[in-house]
Design an enzyme around this catalytic site. Structure first.
Site, short mmCIF file in Angstrom:
data_model
loop_
_atom_site.label_atom_id
_atom_site.label_comp_id
_atom_site.label_asym_id
_atom_site.label_seq_id
_atom_site.Cartn_x
_atom_site.Cartn_y
_atom_site.Cartn_z
CG ASP A 262 -2.17 0.87 0.98
OD1 ASP A 262 -3.20 0.65 1.63
OD2 ASP A 262 -2.10 1.76 0.09
C1 GLC Z 1 -4.26 4.33 -0.17
C2 GLC Z 1 -5.18 3.21 0.25
C3 GLC Z 1 -5.33 2.13 -0.78
C4 GLC Z 1 -5.21 2.73 -2.14
C5 GLC Z 1 -3.78 3.22 -2.29
C6 GLC Z 1 -3.54 3.89 -3.66
O1 GLC Z 1 -3.52 4.80 0.92
O2 GLC Z 1 -4.91 2.57 1.49
O3 GLC Z 1 -6.60 1.51 -0.55
O4 GLC Z 1 -5.51 1.77 -3.13
O5 GLC Z 1 -3.41 4.12 -1.27
O6 GLC Z 1 -4.29 5.07 -3.74
#
Ligand code: GLC
Length: 730
Positions: A262
Site C-alpha cells: 500500500d
Molecule cells: C491508499 C489506500 C489504498 C489505495 C492506495 C492507492 O492509501 O490505502 O486503498 O488503493 O493508497 O491510492
C-alpha cells in the site's frame, strides 16, 4: 510476448532497470491532465522516473497516451509503463459505495457494475484498479468500513469474487477489462479502536475463520495483484509479514501474481518500529515477497545496493521483476501499450451505464422503518429538506474520477415525478457542525451560526407548507473512507437539531440517511415515520432514491454491517460466540453477559431490511436429519408474499454448530439468494449444505468439520427465524 522472449528481456536488463520495475511513483510526477495524488511534482529524480515500472493516480486518454509514448521512447528496453488507479466503485459512472453494494446481496449486479467500471477506466488508459477491498469489518468507527462490503465473511467473499470477475473478465488482453487487486491483505479492518494504520491482535483461528476468508475466495478468481495492508498483525506489519505473504498467500493460496505494497507502507515499517531505516524496510519487504513498492522510495533508494551487498539475491529481484513483466504481458502492453485508450472520447457516462448504476443503487437502499406504510410516498405536497436533498456530492472520496456534475440529485429526480407546485426543496442545515474535522482537515464555515439560522427558518417554512417531508441527512463523504475513524457515530448536532425542529411541524416525516458507515439512528428512528439508508449511492443516486420512494421499485437492501444502539457496542457483529452466560432473550438477565445500559444486539442487525410488502417464512424442512461427510442435506422453506405489492426478498441460510473443539458462533451465514414474489405468491427456496461448509479452524489447528448437532435457519435476517436441527455424523 512469449515466455522465452520475456525471460530474454529480463536477462538483458541491467540491475538498476530491473529494480526500477519494482517501483511505483505518484502520477503527479508526470505531466498528466487528471491528477488525484495532489503531491507536488519533482519528488522523484528523473533517472528513477524514466525507469519505474508503474505509476498511479492519473487517468485521461490523451495525457496517458502522451506519457506512454515518451516513456517507451526513453526506456532502454522500451518496456511500457503501467497505469494504476483506485477505481473503487466507479470511474465516470459512479456506483454505490462498496458498503452499499454489499447491502444489495446481489453479487451478479455488482459484477456487472465492475465490468462497466473496468471498461470506462480502460478507455481512459488505466490498466489496473486497486479493488476489490475484501477487508472484513466489524467496527463502524473505522471510516473505511465504507469501502468494505461489511461484517460477514460469506457476503464479502461473494462480493469480492464478483468484483474480480467483473474487472478482469475472461481475457485480460480484452481492452474492456483491467487487472484487479485484492486488498488490503490482511485484516486491515480489525484495527484496535477502529483506527487506521493500527495494530490488530488476532488469534490464528479468528484470522483464518473470518478475516482471511474473502481474500481467499477472491484470490481463487485469479486477481492479477494483491495489496499489502497498513496494519500490523500481532505485532508484525503486513508488508513485512512472512507468515501472511509467504505461508498463507503464496504457499497456501497459491497466489502467483504481483504483490504490491500500500502507499508508502514499506517505509512505514520504520514508524511501526519494525524496520531501522529505509534500507532495512526495503530488505524486510523483499524478504516478505513484496514485488512493487508503492511510493515509499525504499526500493528505488536501496534495493540495488542491497543486491550488490549480497543482502538480497539478484534471483529474488528477478523473480519479482518477472511477475511484473508477466503482468504487463498478460495485459498485452508489449503488443499494444495503448491497449484501452480511446483518444476520441475517453471514458463517458452512457444511458446503459446510468441504467445499471440506477438499478444497483436502488437495490442498495435499506428500509429500516416504515410505520403505517408511510412509504411509498403518496401524492400531495412534499418538501425535500436537508443538506442531501439537492447535493450532487452523493459519491465517496474514492470516486474522484467521477465528476459530481453527472450526479442526479434527489430533488432533480423528484422534479421528474412530481408536479412543480407539489414539491419544494430546502437545504435546512450544513452537513457538519462548525469546525468538524474531516479527511481534509477542519471544516470551518464563515457565519456558520447565521447561515444555519437562515437555512433552518427556510426549512421550517417549507415543512409547514408540505403534507410530507423527505428529510435528507447524513455523513459527509469527507468523513468516511481512509483516515476518518470516529469515536462517535452520531449525526452532526446541526442535523439532529434540524430533525427535531422539522418534527415539531407534526407532518409525516420520511428520513433518508446518506452515510458511508452504520450510524447511531435510534433517536432518528423514533421521530421518523419511515427511515431509508441510502449509503453514498453515486451518479444515479437521486433516481434510485425516487424509484424507491415512489414505489416504482420495492426496497430490497439488507444491512451488511450492524447498526448499533450506541458506539459503545463497537466492534459489533452478529456472528458472536454464545459466552458462558448468554443473556436471555427475555426475562431477568442478572449475572449474564450483558450491558447494564444497552442491548447486546444491534438496533438493526446484519441481514435485516424491510420491503413494501410482507413475507411469511415457513418452517425449515430438511431432506434428512443427519448427514455424513459424503452426504448433502437440502434445506428448504416456503416463502409467501403476504402483502399486496410485488417485492424482492433475500432468504438467508444460517447454521450454528452447537459444540466444537473451539466455541462456535451463534449463527453463521452459509448462503443467500434474492427472489421476487408477486402479491400472494409462494415459493419454496432451498439450499444445499455439504460437509465442507461446516468446517472451521479446529483446536487442532486445521480446517475440519466435527460431528455433532447443528441448528439451521432460513431467515429474513441474522436475528429472525426458527431453526431446524440435523446431526453431522463421521
Ligand atoms: C491508499 C489506500 C489504498 C489505495 C492506495 C492507492 O492509501 O490505502 O486503498 O488503493 O493508497 O491510492
Amino acid at each position: 510476448m512469449d515466455k522465452k522472449a520475456l525471460e530474454n528481456l529480463l536477462h538483458d536488463m541491467s540491475l538498476e532497470e530491473k529494480v526500477m520495475q519494482l517501483v511505483q511513483i505518484p502520477g503527479s510526477e508526470y505531466e498528466a491532465d487528471a491528477e488525484i495524488t495532489g503531491i507536488e511534482r519533482g519528488q522523484v529524480k528523473d533517472d528513477v522516473k524514466r525507469l519505474v515500472g508503474s505509476t498511479l493516480g492519473v487517468w485521461g486518454s490523451k495525457s496517458l497516451k502522451r506519457i506512454q509514448e515518451q516513456y517507451i521512447k526513453e526506456h532502454p528496453h522500451h518496456i511500457p509503463l503501467m497505469f494504476m488507479l483506485d477505481v473503487i466503485h466507479g470511474h465516470k459512472t459512479v456506483f454505490p459505495c462498496p458498503l452499499g453494494q454489499g447491502a444489495t446481496f446481489d453479487p451478479e449486479a455488482v459484477k456487472k457494475g465492475a465490468e462497466v467500471q473496468a471498461k470506462e477506466a480502460s478507455a481512459d488508459g488505466v490498466h489496473a484498479t486497486f479493488s476489490p477491498m475484501a477487508d472484513l469489518c466489524r467496527d463502524a468507527r473505522w471510516g473505511r468500513i465504507m469501502e468494505s462490503t461489511g461484517e460477514d465473511k460469506l457476503l464479502n467473499s461473494r462480493m469480492a469474487a464478483a468484483m474480480v470477475e467483473g474487472y478482469q473478465g475472461d481475457d485480460l488482453k480484452d481492452r474492456n477489462h483491467i487487472a484487479a487487486c485484492v486488498k488490503h491483505f490482511a485484516a486491515y479492518g480489525a484495527g484496535e479502536g477502529g483506527r487506521d494504520y493500527n495494530n490488530t491482535e488476532l488469534s490464528e483461528h479468528t484470522l483464518r475463520e473470518h478475516y482471511l476468508r474473502a481474500y481467499d475466495e477472491a484470490i481463487k478468481k485469479n486477481p492479477v495483484m494483491v495489496m499489502t495492508s497498513f496494519n500490523t498483525i500481532n505485532g508484525i506489519p503486513a508488508t513485512g509479514n512472512k507468515f501472511l505473504m509467504k505461508k498463507i498467500l503464496r504457499d497456501e493460496y497459491g497466489f502467483k501474481g504481483v504483490l504490491i505494497s500500500d502507499w508508502a507502507a514499506v517505509g512505514e515499517m520504520i514508524n511501526h518500529g519494525f524496520a531501522e531505516d529505509q534500507r532495512d524496510a526495503a530488505l524486510k519487504a523483499m524478504e516478505a515477497g513484496v514485488d512493487i513498492d508503492m511510493c515509499s522510495g525504499c526500493y528505488s533508494g536501496h534495493l540495488v545496493e542491497l543486491v550488490k551487498s549480497g543482502a538480497v539475491s539478484e534471483a529474488a529481484v528477478d523473480e519479482a521483476v518477472l511477475r511484473v513483466l508477466n503482468m504487463k504481458n498478460d495485459l498485452g502492453l508489449f503488443e499494444d501499450p495503448f491497449r484501452g485508450i480511446d483518444t476520441e472520447t475517453g471514458a463517458v457516462v452512457t444511458a446503459e451505464s446510468r441504467s445499471l448504476a440506477r438499478k444497483v443503487a436502488a437495490e442498495s437502499l435499506v428500509l429500516l422503518e416504515n410505520k403505517n406504510k408511510a412509504l411509498p410516498l403518496k401524492n400531495g405536497k412534499t418538501a425535500f429538506i436537508g443538506p442531501f436533498a439537492n447535493t450532487k456530492r452523493l459519491q465517496s472520496s474514492w470516486a474522484f474520477s467521477g465528476e459530481d456534475e453527472n450526479t442526479v440529485t434527489v430533488y432533480e429526480a423528484a422534479q421528474e415525478v412530481y408536479e412543480s407546485d407539489k414539491i419544494k426543496v430546502s437545504e435546512g442545515s450544513t452537513i457538519m457542525d462548525q469546525d468538524a474535522v474531516t479527511a481534509r482537515g477542519k471544516c470551518h464555515v464563515d457565519n456558520w451560526e447565521e447561515e444555519n439560522e437562515k437555512l433552518l427558518k427556510e426549512a421550517v417554512e417549507a415543512a409547514k407548507w408540505a403534507d410530507t417531508i423527505v428529510l435528507c441527512i447524513g455523513e459527509d463523504s469527507t468523513q468516511t473512507g481512509e483516515a476518518t475513524s470516529k469515536a462517535s457515530l452520531k449525526l452532526a448536532d446541526v442535523q439532529l437539531n434540524l430533525l427535531n425542529e422539522i418534527k415539531k411541524t407534526g407532518k409525516k416525516l420520511i428520513t433518508l440517511i446518506f452515510t458511508g458507515r452504520p450510524l447511531e439512528l435510534k433517536e432518528v428512528a423514533e421521530v421518523s415515520d419511515a427511515m431509508l439508508v441510502c449509503w453514498l449511492p453515486g451518479t444515479e443516486g437521486g433516481h434510485a432514491v425516487m424509484d424507491v420512494l415512489s414505489g416504482k421499485v420495492s426496497p430490497s437492501g439488507r444491512v451488511p454491517a450492524s447498526f448499533p444502539y450506541t458506539v459503545g457496542q463497537e466492534p459489533l457483529h452478529y456472528d458472536i460466540y454464545p459466552t458462558g452466560r448468554p443473556k436471555p432473550e427475555n426475562g431477568p438477565s442478572e449475572y449474564s453477559s450483558r450491558y447494564l445500559d444497552c442491548e447486546n444486539y444491534a438496533l438493526y442487525p446484519f441481514g435485516y431490511g424491510l420491503s413494501y410488502t410482507t413475507f411469511e417464512f415457513g418452517d425449515v424442512k430438511l431432506s434428512a436429519d443427519k448427514m455424513t461427510a459424503k452426504d448433502k442435506i437440502t434445506v428448504s422453506a416456503k416463502i409467501k408474499n403476504s402483502g399486496d405489492v410485488k417485492g424482492e426478498v433475500t432468504p438467508q441460510l444460517y447454521i450454528r454448530d452447537v459444540a466444537g473443539s473451539r466455541v462456535r458462533p451463534v449463527r453463521e451465514l452459509l448462503d443467500f439468494k434474492r427472489i421476487t414474489l408477486e402479491p400472494g405468491a409462494e415459493e419454496e427456496v432451498s439450499f444445499e449444505i455439504n460437509e465442507e461448509q461446516l468446517r472451521f479452524w479446529t483446536a487442532e489447528e486445521k480446517w475440519a468439520s466435527e460431528p455433532g448437532k447443528f441448528f439451521v435457519w432460513i431467515a429474513n435476517s441474522s436475528r429472525d427465524g426458527k431453526p431446524a436441527e440435523f446431526l453431522l455424523q463421521m
